[in-house]
Design an enzyme around this catalytic site. Structure first.
Site, PDB file in Angstrom:
ATOM      1  N   HIS A 107       0.832  -1.201   0.000  1.00  0.00           N
ATOM      2  CA  HIS A 107       0.000   0.000   0.000  1.00  0.00           C
ATOM      3  C   HIS A 107       0.871   1.257   0.000  1.00  0.00           C
ATOM      4  O   HIS A 107       0.681   2.156  -0.836  1.00  0.00           O
ATOM      5  CB  HIS A 107      -0.914  -0.016   1.225  1.00  0.00           C
ATOM      6  N   GLU A 108       1.801   1.327   0.930  1.00  0.00           N
ATOM      7  CA  GLU A 108       2.637   2.518   1.018  1.00  0.00           C
ATOM      8  C   GLU A 108       3.522   2.667  -0.207  1.00  0.00           C
ATOM      9  O   GLU A 108       3.794   3.787  -0.660  1.00  0.00           O
ATOM     10  CB  GLU A 108       3.477   2.488   2.300  1.00  0.00           C
ATOM     11  N   HIS A 136       1.705   4.515  -2.887  1.00  0.00           N
ATOM     12  CA  HIS A 136       1.842   5.966  -2.731  1.00  0.00           C
ATOM     13  C   HIS A 136       3.206   6.421  -3.251  1.00  0.00           C
ATOM     14  O   HIS A 136       3.326   7.448  -3.934  1.00  0.00           O
ATOM     15  CB  HIS A 136       1.723   6.360  -1.259  1.00  0.00           C
ATOM     16  N   HIS A 195       3.345   6.643  -6.979  1.00  0.00           N
ATOM     17  CA  HIS A 195       2.626   7.837  -7.443  1.00  0.00           C
ATOM     18  C   HIS A 195       3.560   9.046  -7.389  1.00  0.00           C
ATOM     19  O   HIS A 195       3.550   9.904  -8.293  1.00  0.00           O
ATOM     20  CB  HIS A 195       1.398   8.055  -6.563  1.00  0.00           C
TER      21      HIS A 195
END
Length: 709
Positions: free
Chosen positions: A497-498, A501, A504
């Site tokens: 998940h991290e 980020h 991105h």
């Protein structure tokens, strides 16, 4: 510099550093925070550097802004005469404050916290001054209306429009007395946010329980016992030490057979920073919450909004408060019948198999884990040996390399701030394009949770490209002895998940800082890339790259894979309802209550729980006093963003399900339309460009196992 980027800097107030040198080792004429570096010189930064650096930079920036405004008044501004030099000024401040902010959350000491917090009001005052600077606003408007506008790129035009929007949200149009009051509110809110975070960290670290032997720890797996023993050893004790850090708290709540122990630890955790529990009143965040909510509503009113919730939507995808509430109510309605069934099943199992006639809040996690093991013959602890941290990390890199054609390599020469931290660089066609710090393990002085933050933002200045650098931070169970850390599947999912980020931020192709990476992205769309990455942790092809038994190196066996997927949506409706509960509480708190007391806040939370929660509640639970997302982070009136973005991520993933999870064309399209675009275009436009249609809620419900779909 525009107010949006400055406010982004101010939101980075949850990080920190521990340097052992004495104050006279480095002369103060040498201040590393005032020098330009490709990476932060962590080993040189000391508390006494922080205030002088920020004071000097803020003076330099104010003078720079005034000079640019004076120039714009003499001739029509263009990008190079206004926006580019403002961006350069902003980057000067970012390069100094980013490492201080990060270290405040990862290596906290009293001296560094004091130095960090001492700068918050100065930064807030500067941000407010900037956002309400009428001359600078006129300069931006002149750029927007002037002859240079048609020649600006799409990203540059987006940045200008965002800047003008943020000036208005900052109160540039307010009369003097209201402008002054707005500045006072923003300054106070910045201070309250930091105080909330500090008191929660202090409350978390204030409590511990030492046990001489493991007689009360029956049921805990060996890995958890080793962690608790290491906790004790680190404090010079024998036996075991339970703390409220997640790697310590969670195993006790989930596995300890001793019900009284579970109750004691649960009570300490859910009463942190409150008027209840073992440290009642000592670190109480209730007054902070009351003042924060009152000031937020007052600020929204000054700016012409009916509530802070309406104010927050000005920078989000959602169009209105009624749309957000309708979205959340719809999710709750679809999940509630199934959630009630799931809890009734849990009660039945507890009664028939464990002899518990009534489930208390501290029983739910324990009984759930027992039921999961009974039904699926699988537990998170059973999976740990297959996810040694080094293998999970290398597998993550392999997934990303296969999906996007990039290469990740560790750089051991990079400056660091703790022996556990690693630095990596991303390469494409043997050319470096980004980098990131990876900080995986929980430790004293590090705030809980997991997050990604900017270290450097991709931007171009005078033809030179600054590469994006990310901080990726987790709080996993640390290694014990010579064995590598063994992660649960949940922790692996958090890592992915991290890193989503991080991708991105790092794979952006935007050269304008204000729309580079996650900057300028609607807050309720920013979780799309992170939630998307989690899906690889549930696929056979992905798990073959991620998993490898700590002893044999064997990937996760098919039998365990089948059990893992069978258990994927275990109590999924209960989990969805919990997220909707947090989201509704947050949004209604900022929509309905103008000047709430602590009693009002509790009453609203109780009413939301009464409507949609299916699990038992403890009257002493003060969840809100530790709700950092909305009181010390950027999610105020925006926690719903997690579910909103999950609609987007689930639908995006369905495109990979249709084409193949490592399909190159689909991966390239996702990278191009979502990751590379950053905030240069509207999030809804980007999703439409990737998926070819408007988002559908059906994939989310299907992936979540909600039968009402």
């Amino acid at each position: 510099m525009d107010s949006q980027r400055c406010h982004a800097l101010l939101s980075q107030t949850q990080r920190y550093h521990d340097h052992q040198n004495s104050a006279d080792e480095v002369p103060m004429s040498h201040n590393p925070l005032l020098e330009r570096h490709s990476l932060p010189p962590f080993g040189d930064i000391r508390p006494e550097h922080i205030a002088p650096a920020i004071d000097a930079l803020l003076e330099e920036l104010r003078e720079g802004v005034e000079a640019l405004v004076a120039r714009a008044e003499q001739q029509a501004p263009d990008w190079d005469s206004l926006a580019a030099p403002l961006e350069a000024l902003n980057d000067r401040l970012s390069q100094a404050w980013s490492p201080v902010s990060h270290l405040n959350g990862t290596m906290s000491t009293p001296e560094l916290r004091e130095a960090h917090d001492g700068c918050l009001q100065k930064l807030s005052d500067y941000s407010t001054w900037l956002g309400q600077h009428e001359g600078l606003f006129r300069a931006w408007q002149a750029l927007r209306d002037g002859p240079a506008w048609p020649d600006l790129s799409e990203a540059q035009q987006r940045a200008v429009d965002n800047a003008l929007r943020d000036f208005r949200l900052a109160g540039v149009d307010l009369p003097p007395e209201k402008k002054k009051r707005s500045a006072e509110i923003r300054s106070r809110l910045s201070s309250l946010s930091s105080t909330f975070s500090n008191q929660l960290l202090d409350a978390t670290q204030a409590w511990s329980l030492d046990l001489d032997d493991d007689s009360r720890l029956k049921g805990l797996p060996e890995s958890s016992l080793a962690t608790l023993a290491a906790n004790a050893e680190a404090k010079g004790h024998s036996g075991f030490r339970i703390t409220l850090d997640f790697p310590s708290f969670y195993p006790v709540i989930s596995y300890a057979d001793d019900r009284e122990l579970r109750q004691e630890v649960y009570t300490a955790f859910v009463t942190r920073a409150s008027d209840q529990g073992p440290h009642a009143g000592k670190y109480d965040n209730a007054p902070i919450i009351e003042e924060t909510l009152r000031l937020r509503q007052e600020l929204a009113g000054l700016l012409g909004f009916s509530s802070y919730a309406e104010y927050s939507l000005a920078t989000k995808m959602a169009d209105s408060a009624s749309q957000v509430l309708g979205f959340l109510d719809d999710l709750a309605a679809r999940a509630l019948p199934q959630g009630r069934e799931e809890f009734a099943e849990l009660e039945r199992y507890a009664r028939e198999e464990l002899g518990l006639t009534e489930l208390a809040p501290w029983d739910v996690g324990y009984v759930s884990e027992k039921l999961r093991e009974a039904r699926y013959a699988i537990s998170q602890e059973q999976l740990r040996p297959y996810f040694p941290a080094p293998k999970a990390v290398s597998g993550l890199f392999a997934v990303v390399e296969r999906l996007y054609g990039i290469h990740i390599k560790e750089d051991t020469s990079a400056p660091s701030y703790h022996p556990d931290v690693r630095f990596y660089r991303l390469f494409e066609n043997q050319t470096p394009i980004a980098g990131f710090y990876l900080d995986l393990y929980a430790r004293e002085g590090k705030r809980g949770g997991a997050w990604m933050d900017e270290c450097r933002v991709r931007r171009r200045e005078n033809g030179e490209l600054q590469l994006p650098i990310a901080y990726l931070t987790c709080n996993f169970t640390r290694p014990v002895g010579d064995q590598p850390a063994l992660l649960t599947h949940d922790e692996v999912t958090t890592l992915f998940h991290e890193f989503g980020h991080g991708l991105h931020h790092m794979l952006t192709r935007q050269d304008v800082a204000d729309v580079s990476g996650i900057n300028g992205v609607a807050w309720d769309a920013v979780e799309l890339p992170s939630q998307f990455m989690e899906n690889f942790c549930w696929e056979r092809e992905g798990l073959d790259l991620i998993s490898g038994h700590v002893d044999s190196g064997e990937p996760l066996p098919q039998e365990l894979f089948d059990k893992l997927n069978a258990a994927k949506n275990f109590q999924s409706a209960m989990g969805l309802l919990r997220q909707v509960e947090f989201s509704l509480f947050d949004f209604r708190l900022h929509l309905e209550l103008e000047a709430p007391s602590a009693t009002d806040v509790q009453a609203l939370l109780d009413s939301v729980r009464e409507a949609i929660s299916v699990v038992p509640k403890a009257e002493f639970n003060r969840f809100q006093n530790g709700f950092s997302h909305i009181f010390a982070g950027g999610y105020a009136a925006g926690y719903y963003s997690y579910k909103w973005a999950e609609v987007l991520s689930a639908d995006a993933w369905s495109a990979f399900e249709e084409a193949g999870i490592f399909d190159q064309e689909t991966g390239s399209r996702f990278r191009r339309e979502i990751l590379e675009a950053g905030g240069a275009r509207d999030a809804a436009e980007l999703f439409l460009a990737f998926r070819g249609r408007e988002p559908s809620i059906d994939p989310l419900l299907r992936h979540s196992g909600i039968r009402a779909a």
